[in-house]
Enzyme design. Structure first.
Site, PDB file in Angstrom:
ATOM      1  N   GLU A  91       8.069  51.661  49.635  1.00 42.99           N
ATOM      2  CA  GLU A  91       7.737  50.602  48.776  1.00 42.99           C
ATOM      3  C   GLU A  91       6.378  51.020  48.172  1.00 42.99           C
ATOM      4  O   GLU A  91       6.040  50.137  47.236  1.00 42.99           O
ATOM      5  CB  GLU A  91       7.514  49.304  49.823  1.00 42.99           C
ATOM      6  CG  GLU A  91       7.630  47.907  49.081  1.00 42.99           C
ATOM      7  CD  GLU A  91       8.053  46.865  49.865  1.00 42.99           C
ATOM      8  OE1 GLU A  91       8.297  45.781  49.596  1.00 42.99           O
ATOM      9  OE2 GLU A  91       7.470  46.928  51.080  1.00 42.99           O
ATOM     10  N   HIS A 124      23.214  66.428  64.865  1.00 48.54           N
ATOM     11  CA  HIS A 124      24.828  66.514  65.032  1.00 48.54           C
ATOM     12  C   HIS A 124      25.234  65.368  63.908  1.00 48.54           C
ATOM     13  O   HIS A 124      26.232  64.597  64.039  1.00 48.54           O
ATOM     14  CB  HIS A 124      25.049  65.708  66.478  1.00 48.54           C
ATOM     15  CG  HIS A 124      24.585  66.680  67.411  1.00 48.54           C
ATOM     16  ND1 HIS A 124      25.455  67.834  67.928  1.00 48.54           N
ATOM     17  CD2 HIS A 124      23.505  66.933  68.116  1.00 48.54           C
ATOM     18  CE1 HIS A 124      24.566  68.318  68.636  1.00 48.54           C
ATOM     19  NE2 HIS A 124      23.469  68.149  69.010  1.00 48.54           N
ATOM     20  N   LYS A 170      13.788  38.125  44.634  1.00 51.66           N
ATOM     21  CA  LYS A 170      13.405  36.912  45.263  1.00 51.66           C
ATOM     22  C   LYS A 170      13.646  35.555  44.536  1.00 51.66           C
ATOM     23  O   LYS A 170      14.011  34.550  44.841  1.00 51.66           O
ATOM     24  CB  LYS A 170      12.035  37.252  45.488  1.00 51.66           C
ATOM     25  CG  LYS A 170      11.480  37.789  46.684  1.00 51.66           C
ATOM     26  CD  LYS A 170      10.024  37.663  46.999  1.00 51.66           C
ATOM     27  CE  LYS A 170       9.221  38.604  47.862  1.00 51.66           C
ATOM     28  NZ  LYS A 170       7.823  38.459  47.967  1.00 51.66           N
TER      29      LYS A 170
HETATM   30  O1  PA5 Z   1       4.870  45.886  52.670  1.00 45.34           O
HETATM   31  C1  PA5 Z   1       4.937  44.531  51.982  1.00 45.34           C
HETATM   32  O2  PA5 Z   1       4.026  44.135  51.481  1.00 45.34           O
HETATM   33  C2  PA5 Z   1       6.210  43.910  52.309  1.00 45.34           C
HETATM   34  O3  PA5 Z   1       7.119  44.604  52.864  1.00 45.34           O
HETATM   35  C3  PA5 Z   1       6.006  42.417  53.131  1.00 45.34           C
HETATM   36  O4  PA5 Z   1       5.527  42.754  54.302  1.00 45.34           O
HETATM   37  C4  PA5 Z   1       7.124  41.787  53.423  1.00 45.34           C
HETATM   38  O5  PA5 Z   1       7.781  41.476  51.907  1.00 45.34           O
HETATM   39  C5  PA5 Z   1       6.899  40.424  53.766  1.00 45.34           C
HETATM   40  O6  PA5 Z   1       5.766  39.733  53.274  1.00 45.34           O
HETATM   41  P1  PA5 Z   1       5.037  38.822  53.980  1.00 45.34           P
HETATM   42  O7  PA5 Z   1       4.242  39.101  55.074  1.00 45.34           O
HETATM   43  O8  PA5 Z   1       4.126  38.046  52.759  1.00 45.34           O
HETATM   44  O9  PA5 Z   1       5.888  37.568  54.470  1.00 45.34           O
END
Ligand code: PA5
Length: 462
Positions: free
Chosen positions: A293, A322, A436
């Site tokens: 990410e 494996h 989203k």
């Molecule tokens: O790393 C990130 O920013 C995302 O994976 C968020 O943690 C995830 O989308 C959850 O977001 P939030 O903490 O706002 O609910």
């Protein structure tokens, strides 16, 4: 306390046929690292990299410890509601520091610390199965969301809140919730303030996937008895170790430079993390999200948008010998492997000497299960080297809080150092926004139009 070690000998020529030449380290990787470090230093000065300060956030840690002490007295179960960066760190800490079968142990075996569950995916079957196992009157729900708006987490909160209102009554339900959310903004903060719920604030400059050492990961771990002091001191030691501007003494810089070079210079775009310890399996999953990410983005190159970023893959040694190893050895030369090995496996299990007459068993007697796992790591790393496949090993002295704190900080700093090398911002995730918005539209959120989902030609559906 012992320091973790990064052994990258199996990336280097001539040890690795076709590997990185030592001169390339000084002529190519070191200058790239130095310019990445100057970008990261500027980000730090601008206050963007709050995760680097978490090991020193003593007020926040004191509040976490105080709440954790209270909760461990009052509750048998803690359920984290959160997803992505708001859940993967807590899962990794649970598995590494509490051990593989924590929730199945008796209260006595757990020293009367609570069980710890994480509901991340809003799968109704998981939700029901968990709710059937716990006593709501003895359960704390820690709702974790930085934005305080994530659909999966908000939906689970609504469902749980309704359930608690019915099970313990609306007057008692609020004391079963702790919100871990942004210090100022978001729906969770709004609800928490309006209802006087317990809340732990998240620093504005710490995003989800860099939040494991904030109250997001610390509260559940501390409430279950993990040594968060040692976790943070390990992280602080690594943070100071990675301040250096010389590539050859900066483990995070070396990791970032080698992995980026493998990807963009050698076409090794798939980065496999393979710990040889069950307790670190979830740490590999946590890293998978951090690396993916943070680095998988569109970058601008000579005025043109280009997709970039490595593909991380979490694996487990020896289990995946494996499963994946055949591919790693002989499949496309597009992978590197980052092993994690543990010097002291802790309580080891001796293998008894039986069946001395059968070759397939007799050589095992007199060794231990930990010894077998360690030999398998050495053998796999060497086999990959002989096949010309680059690999490195992070050696942990033990799977304990101090070593884990070092490992987490090492990987987080490597991620932000890799970002300028890829030409991306590690802290945003613009690519998840469209999905989203479409979900909001499908679920009828106010102000979001219902989306048109492109029709699929019936010929392409069997
Ligand atoms: O790393 C990130 O920013 C995302 O994976 C968020 O943690 C995830 O989308 C959850 O977001 P939030 O903490 O706002 O609910």
């Amino acid at each position: 306390m012992k320091a973790i070690r990064l052994d990258y000998g199996n990336f280097m020529a001539p040890r690795l046929p076709g590997g990185v030449e030592p001169t390339e380290l000084s002529t190519l990787l070191a200058p790239a690292f130095e310019s990445a470090l100057s970008v990261v230093s500027a980000w730090r000065e601008q206050g963007r990299l709050g995760f680097l300060d978490l090991p020193y956030a003593s007020d926040s840690v004191a509040r976490v410890a105080e709440l954790a002490g209270r909760y461990r007295e009052s509750f048998d179960d803690i359920v984290v509601l959160g997803i992505g960066g708001s859940s993967l760190g807590a899962i990794a800490l649970r598995e590494a520091l509490l051990g593989p079968f924590w929730n199945q142990q008796s209260a006595g075996q757990r020293d009367h610390f609570p069980r710890l569950h994480v509901l991340d995916n809003p799968d109704p079957h998981t939700y029901r199965a968990l709710m059937n196992q716990i006593d709501p009157a003895r359960t704390l729900f820690n709702v974790v969301s930085k934005s305080g708006a994530t659909a999966e987490t908000m939906a689970q909160y609504l469902v749980v809140r309704e359930h608690l209102d019915e099970a313990v009554g609306p007057d008692h339900a609020p004391s079963h919730f702790l919100f871990t959310t942004d210090a100022a903004n978001g729906a969770l903060r709004q609800i928490g303030e309006a209802e006087g719920l317990a809340m732990l604030p998240l620093p504005d400059n710490v995003g989800g996937r860099f939040s494991v050492l904030s109250p997001v990961g610390l509260l559940p771990a501390a409430a279950c008895g993990a040594d968060i002091g040692a976790l943070l001191s390990g992280a602080a030691e690594m943070e100071s170790r990675c301040r250096g501007d010389a590539l050859d003494s900066n483990p995070a810089g070396t990791l970032a430079a080698l992995l980026h070079h493998a990807d963009t210079g050698q076409g090794r775009t798939i980065h496999v993390m393979m710990p040889y310890a069950d307790r670190l399996r979830s740490t590999a999953l946590w890293f998978q999200q951090l690396w993916a990410e943070s680095l998988g983005k569109t970058t601008s190159h000579s005025g043109e948008d280009r997709p970039t970023g490595p593909t991380p893959l979490a694996a487990l040694g020896a289990t995946d010998q494996h499963s994946l190893l055949q591919l790693l050895m002989e499949g496309p030369a597009d992978k590197v492997v980052l092993f994690i090995a543990v010097d002291d496996p802790g309580a080891d299990v001796p293998i008894p000497r039986r069946h001395s007459e059968i070759d397939a068993l007799s050589y095992l007697g007199g060794h231990s299960l930990g010894g077998l796992l360690a030999s398998e790591h050495i053998a796999t790393a060497e086999a990959l080297r002989r096949a010309g496949r680059p690999n490195a090993t992070i050696h942990l002295p033990a799977v304990d809080a101090h070593a884990l704190g070092q490992l987490i900080m090492l990987l987080e700093i490597a991620t932000v150092l890799a970002a300028p090398l890829y030409g991306v911002d590690p802290l945003d995730q613009p690519g998840v926004e469209l999905g989203k918005q479409l979900t909001y539209g499908l679920m009828g959120r106010e102000g979001v139009p219902a989306p048109e989902i492109a029709e699929v030609d019936p010929r392409w559906v069997l």
